[in-house]
Design an enzyme around this catalytic site. Structure first.
Site, PDB file in Angstrom:
ATOM      1  N   LYS A  88      23.149  48.576  30.841  1.00 33.12           N
ATOM      2  CA  LYS A  88      24.004  49.668  31.293  1.00 33.12           C
ATOM      3  C   LYS A  88      25.141  49.905  30.299  1.00 33.12           C
ATOM      4  O   LYS A  88      25.686  48.948  29.757  1.00 33.12           O
ATOM      5  CB  LYS A  88      24.573  49.246  32.652  1.00 33.12           C
ATOM      6  CG  LYS A  88      25.314  50.282  33.410  1.00 33.12           C
ATOM      7  CD  LYS A  88      25.788  49.721  34.747  1.00 33.12           C
ATOM      8  CE  LYS A  88      26.955  48.768  34.609  1.00 33.12           C
ATOM      9  NZ  LYS A  88      27.586  48.383  35.860  1.00 33.12           N
ATOM     10  N   LYS A 112      28.482  38.987  37.029  1.00 34.76           N
ATOM     11  CA  LYS A 112      29.850  38.760  36.550  1.00 34.76           C
ATOM     12  C   LYS A 112      30.232  37.291  36.601  1.00 34.76           C
ATOM     13  O   LYS A 112      30.970  36.806  35.747  1.00 34.76           O
ATOM     14  CB  LYS A 112      30.850  39.600  37.348  1.00 34.76           C
ATOM     15  CG  LYS A 112      30.815  41.070  36.977  1.00 34.76           C
ATOM     16  CD  LYS A 112      32.055  41.780  37.500  1.00 34.76           C
ATOM     17  CE  LYS A 112      32.033  43.250  37.109  1.00 34.76           C
ATOM     18  NZ  LYS A 112      33.067  44.031  37.793  1.00 34.76           N
ATOM     19  N   LYS A 124      32.142  49.091  30.173  1.00 32.80           N
ATOM     20  CA  LYS A 124      33.408  48.811  29.490  1.00 32.80           C
ATOM     21  C   LYS A 124      33.439  47.396  28.958  1.00 32.80           C
ATOM     22  O   LYS A 124      34.202  47.069  28.046  1.00 32.80           O
ATOM     23  CB  LYS A 124      34.574  48.952  30.476  1.00 32.80           C
ATOM     24  CG  LYS A 124      34.748  50.331  31.046  1.00 32.80           C
ATOM     25  CD  LYS A 124      35.781  50.336  32.175  1.00 32.80           C
ATOM     26  CE  LYS A 124      35.605  51.570  33.038  1.00 32.80           C
ATOM     27  NZ  LYS A 124      36.462  51.650  34.195  1.00 32.80           N
TER      28      LYS A 124
HETATM   29  P1  TYM Z   1      33.524  51.423  37.942  1.00 33.26           P
HETATM   30  O1  TYM Z   1      34.948  51.539  37.571  1.00 33.26           O
HETATM   31  O2  TYM Z   1      32.690  50.355  37.339  1.00 33.26           O
HETATM   32  O3  TYM Z   1      32.778  52.776  37.638  1.00 33.26           O
HETATM   33  C1  TYM Z   1      33.269  54.010  38.138  1.00 33.26           C
HETATM   34  C2  TYM Z   1      32.092  54.926  38.439  1.00 33.26           C
HETATM   35  O4  TYM Z   1      31.314  55.095  37.248  1.00 33.26           O
HETATM   36  C3  TYM Z   1      29.954  54.799  37.518  1.00 33.26           C
HETATM   37  N1  TYM Z   1      29.355  54.205  36.320  1.00 33.26           N
HETATM   38  C4  TYM Z   1      28.205  54.623  35.789  1.00 33.26           C
HETATM   39  N2  TYM Z   1      27.350  55.606  36.135  1.00 33.26           N
HETATM   40  C5  TYM Z   1      26.251  55.783  35.364  1.00 33.26           C
HETATM   41  N3  TYM Z   1      25.994  55.029  34.261  1.00 33.26           N
HETATM   42  C6  TYM Z   1      26.812  54.032  33.876  1.00 33.26           C
HETATM   43  N4  TYM Z   1      26.550  53.313  32.785  1.00 33.26           N
HETATM   44  C7  TYM Z   1      27.983  53.786  34.655  1.00 33.26           C
HETATM   45  N5  TYM Z   1      29.008  52.905  34.554  1.00 33.26           N
HETATM   46  C8  TYM Z   1      29.828  53.175  35.588  1.00 33.26           C
HETATM   47  C9  TYM Z   1      29.974  53.809  38.666  1.00 33.26           C
HETATM   48  O5  TYM Z   1      28.754  53.821  39.369  1.00 33.26           O
HETATM   49  C10 TYM Z   1      31.130  54.329  39.477  1.00 33.26           C
HETATM   50  O6  TYM Z   1      30.700  55.356  40.353  1.00 33.26           O
HETATM   51  N6  TYM Z   1      33.122  49.335  42.410  1.00 33.26           N
HETATM   52  C11 TYM Z   1      33.382  50.610  41.780  1.00 33.26           C
HETATM   53  C12 TYM Z   1      34.737  51.171  42.136  1.00 33.26           C
HETATM   54  C13 TYM Z   1      35.012  51.331  43.578  1.00 33.26           C
HETATM   55  C14 TYM Z   1      34.429  52.266  44.466  1.00 33.26           C
HETATM   56  C15 TYM Z   1      35.040  52.044  45.722  1.00 33.26           C
HETATM   57  C16 TYM Z   1      33.460  53.231  44.309  1.00 33.26           C
HETATM   58  C17 TYM Z   1      35.910  50.621  44.322  1.00 33.26           C
HETATM   59  N7  TYM Z   1      35.930  51.033  45.581  1.00 33.26           N
HETATM   60  C18 TYM Z   1      34.685  52.800  46.850  1.00 33.26           C
HETATM   61  C19 TYM Z   1      33.114  53.996  45.431  1.00 33.26           C
HETATM   62  C20 TYM Z   1      33.720  53.763  46.671  1.00 33.26           C
HETATM   63  C21 TYM Z   1      33.333  50.384  40.288  1.00 33.26           C
HETATM   64  O7  TYM Z   1      33.350  49.325  39.819  1.00 33.26           O
HETATM   65  O8  TYM Z   1      33.362  51.436  39.547  1.00 33.26           O
END
Ligand code: TYM
Length: 330
Positions: A194, A111, A197
């Site tokens: 991947k 990032k 968004k």
């Molecule tokens: P975020 O918002 O990027 O994604 C939310 C969830 O979706 C999963 N994900 C995917 N899984 C499979 N293939 C993909 N292409 C893909 N893109 C996204 C992510 O693995 C995630 O589970 N840092 C986290 C948010 C967060 C969090 C936490 C998660 C903040 N605090 C505490 C668990 C525990 C995130 O950016 O998710």
């Protein structure tokens, strides 16, 4: 009691990666665990956000979770910024997290890119806030997509560091749950990137709100290769393996079963069936999201109630953590 915590950023449309990698798994867990699902708006602002869009996305993602099957009565759904203890615990963890641990985080490197000096402190400390999210509730299990694995390892390291420093087993070491046949859903335009968004091309991802026609078009245009038939070989034929994984996860089957069914069939036929399947599975979710989005008051009310329940769990834990550290809270 086993306790689940997981989060999703309100940074735009929920896509098939979020759904298959995380949210779909969250739904089933409500039967077996006490579940806390968080819309992580404080994480979202580690990159620039338009305030109006951030607000709209927070509500839309909430609607998406409920439409996908998260029950706000059984599980807690709330937005992170409502519960100040998350930010407070993140600070306490900042004080015990070595920079070397953060320097290893691949997501920060991706990032921040080449202009690392311009990256903000919040982006660097992002995984520390994530550890605070999870450990504030002393959660035992964290269902996520594979891309979050490294962040979860850091959460375990921080929990261990705290326990060692204060010589007690206060925090459980949270277990990642990386489940299903689509642990890492790849872009429809590039099987080695991947689905995300932040990718510019809308054709790279299927959003939960896409209609049948859009889904069909995106899948028809999805990149494939020139080999005949489908394949499970993610290394050499990533696009074919990705489409198979998406099909299997959507239809609750194993990739092997799906691959066997499509043996000898070409991409064109497979894509038609995948598009029909995806449209059928996503249509009710999109319809329910639209229905929920018609009343933002109702969504805000759910978040407020969820926030109050979360705070009631978080605050006594934070008080205890502060006491362990030696912070006076008369
Ligand atoms: P975020 O918002 O990027 O994604 C939310 C969830 O979706 C999963 N994900 C995917 N899984 C499979 N293939 C993909 N292409 C893909 N893109 C996204 C992510 O693995 C995630 O589970 N840092 C986290 C948010 C967060 C969090 C936490 C998660 C903040 N605090 C505490 C668990 C525990 C995130 O950016 O998710």
């Amino acid at each position: 009691m086993n306790r689940i915590f997981s989060g999703v950023q309100p940074t735009g449309n929920l896509h098939l990666g979020n759904y298959l990698g995380a949210i779909k798994n969250w739904v089933g867990m409500q039967n077996d665990y006490e579940c806390i699902y968080c819309i992580v708006d404080l994480h979202a602002i580690t990159v620039a956000q338009d305030p109006v869009e951030l607000l709209a996305n927070t509500r839309e993602v909430t609607a998406g979770l409920i439409a996908a099957g998260i029950d706000p009565e059984r599980s807690i759904i709330f937005n992170q910024s409502q519960v100040a203890s998350h930010a407070e615990l993140a600070w306490l963890f900042n004080c015990i997290t070595p920079l070397g641990w953060l320097n290893r985080m691949t997501q920060f490197k991706e990032k921040a890119g080449k202009k690392r000096d311009n990256a903000v402190l919040g982006l660097y400390a992002y995984p520390v806030l994530m550890a605070a999210d999870i450990l504030l509730y002393r959660a035992t299990h964290v269902p996520v997509g594979e891309d979050q694995k490294q962040h979860l390892e850091l959460s375990r390291d921080i929990a261990g560091a705290f326990n060692r420093l204060y010589d007690q087993e206060y925090f459980p070491l949270p277990e990642p749950l990386i489940l299903g046949e689509a642990k890492r859903v790849m872009s429809l335009r590039d099987g080695r990137a991947k689905m995300s968004k932040s990718e510019a091309s809308e054709n790279s991802r299927i959003n939960l709100t896409d209609d049948a026609e859009t889904i069909q078009r995106k899948i028809r245009r999805a990149k494939t290769d020139s080999e005949p038939g489908m394949s499970l070989d993610a290394e050499n034929r990533p696009e074919a393996a990705n489409l198979l994984g998406i099909y299997a996860a959507l239809n609750d089957e194993s990739v092997e079963v799906v691959a066997a069914r499509f043996t000898g069939k070409g991409f064109a036929e497979f894509k038609l069936e995948l598009a029909d399947l995806a449209a059928a599975k996503l249509k009710p979710i999109a319809a329910e999201m639209r229905r929920l989005m018609a009343s933002t008051d109702h969504i805000d009310d759910i978040l407020k109630k969820g926030g109050a329940r979360a705070a009631a769990m978080a605050e006594p834990n934070l008080a205890e953590i502060k006491k362990i550290i030696g912070l006076l809270d008369p």
